[in-house]
Enzyme design. Structure first.
Site: not given
Length: 316
Positions: A11-12, A131, A217, A279
């Site tokens: 998103g960044n 979520k 993602k 991640k």
């Protein structure tokens, strides 16, 4: 033979802050990230780009809610929001990449593949959606919403109101992986698996059907990287390296670590759920499935990271 890298941008890379959320601002952010990815390609990499879409899905849902309230328009299903954002964000990345290729005189093209990802109907995530998505609602609004959408799970969120909760099932199969693989092997820069992919379930006759869910993602990116036997998986985030004891006086940057060391750090709870932990888990999955190297860094450090100058490098 070029080195094949799968690069996940978060998103960044799309929204710098709350003051820069417009489509135009997002494109300017994409342009900056594209410069660093093209710099990687100049170093000899073939690249597949994946991206997040959380805020953008939220924007579409909010517009849909307002349109329903004000003009009685039909709501946009969550699964369609995922597809919409893949196309819109893919277009921005594709255009930014192609413009940068032209600027540098490179004979290269980018292409976006709207990607479906198979999940299991039996995934426990569907039994317990976790979520949160969309807007906050009052108790009165929730009663009306659930009368019209009885399958929605609405949960009170920290005193701020009620939000819809959806499932986040594990990705099992990238439907378009063969097309993605062929295009990248033919030299194209491929944008795919946007937002984790469009969640679909496979019916007994082999047909596919979309479902309202959100796939992580980074997990989907890891699966794609494994499927196409990428040389390196790169997960971009908001910091140049991964840290132990992040934000504390004794924080320590990780430079080079082994898979075994990283798994031990996970057991020691060094990484925050919903932030760095997914991640790191995605990197672990990639390396356990045959991958040789993964890198975690921020978008502006991509060129230096692949040159070994910065970033956290994890080896099997």
């Amino acid at each position: 033979m070029s080195t094949l890298a799968v690069v996940a941008i978060g998103g960044n890379s799309l929204i710098r802050d709350n003051a820069h959320e417009s489509v135009e601002d997002q494109y300017l952010a994409v342009v900056e990230t594209a410069k660093h990815i093209v710099g990687m390609i100049e170093q000899g990499y073939n690249v597949i780009i994946t991206h997040g879409n959380g805020p953008q899905v939220g924007f579409i849902l909010r517009r849909s809610e307002i349109a329903t309230d004000v003009a009685a328009m039909h709501r946009v299903p969550l699964v369609s929001c995922g597809a919409d954002t893949q196309g819109a964000i893919g277009y921005q990345i594709q255009q930014a990449m192609d413009n940068e290729f032209k600027k540098r005189g490179m004979d290269k093209s980018a292409v976006t593949i709207v990607t479906q990802v198979v999940v299991s109907e039996d995934d426990q995530a569907f039994q317990k959606p976790t979520k949160p998505i969309g807007s906050f609602y009052s108790k009165e609004q929730v009663d009306l919403i659930q009368a019209n959408n009885p399958s929605w799970v609405m949960v009170e969120d920290a005193g701020r109101g009620y939000r819809r909760m959806v499932a986040s099932p594990a990705p099992q199969e990238i439907v378009e992986k063969d097309v993605i693989n062929k295009l990248v092997r033919d030299g194209y820069c491929v944008i795919s698996v946007g937002g984790g992919g469009i969640p679909v379930v496979k019916r007994a006759d082999g047909s596919l059907q979309g479902v309202d869910a959100v796939i992580d993602k980074d997990f989907a990116t890891s699966l794609l990287a494994s499927d196409i036997k990428a040389d390196v998986l790169i997960i971009s985030t908001g910091v140049p390296t991964v840290y132990l004891n992040y934000g504390k006086p004794n924080e320590k940057a990780l430079d080079k670590v082994t898979l075994a060391e990283l798994k031990q750090y996970v057991l020691e709870n060094h990484f925050a759920p919903g932030s760095m932990l997914p991640k790191v888990q995605s990197v672990i999955n990639f390396l356990e499935n045959g991958g040789k190297e993964a890198i975690i860094t921020n978008p502006e450090s991509l060129e230096d990271a692949v040159a070994g100058k910065t970033g956290t490098h994890i080896f099997a």
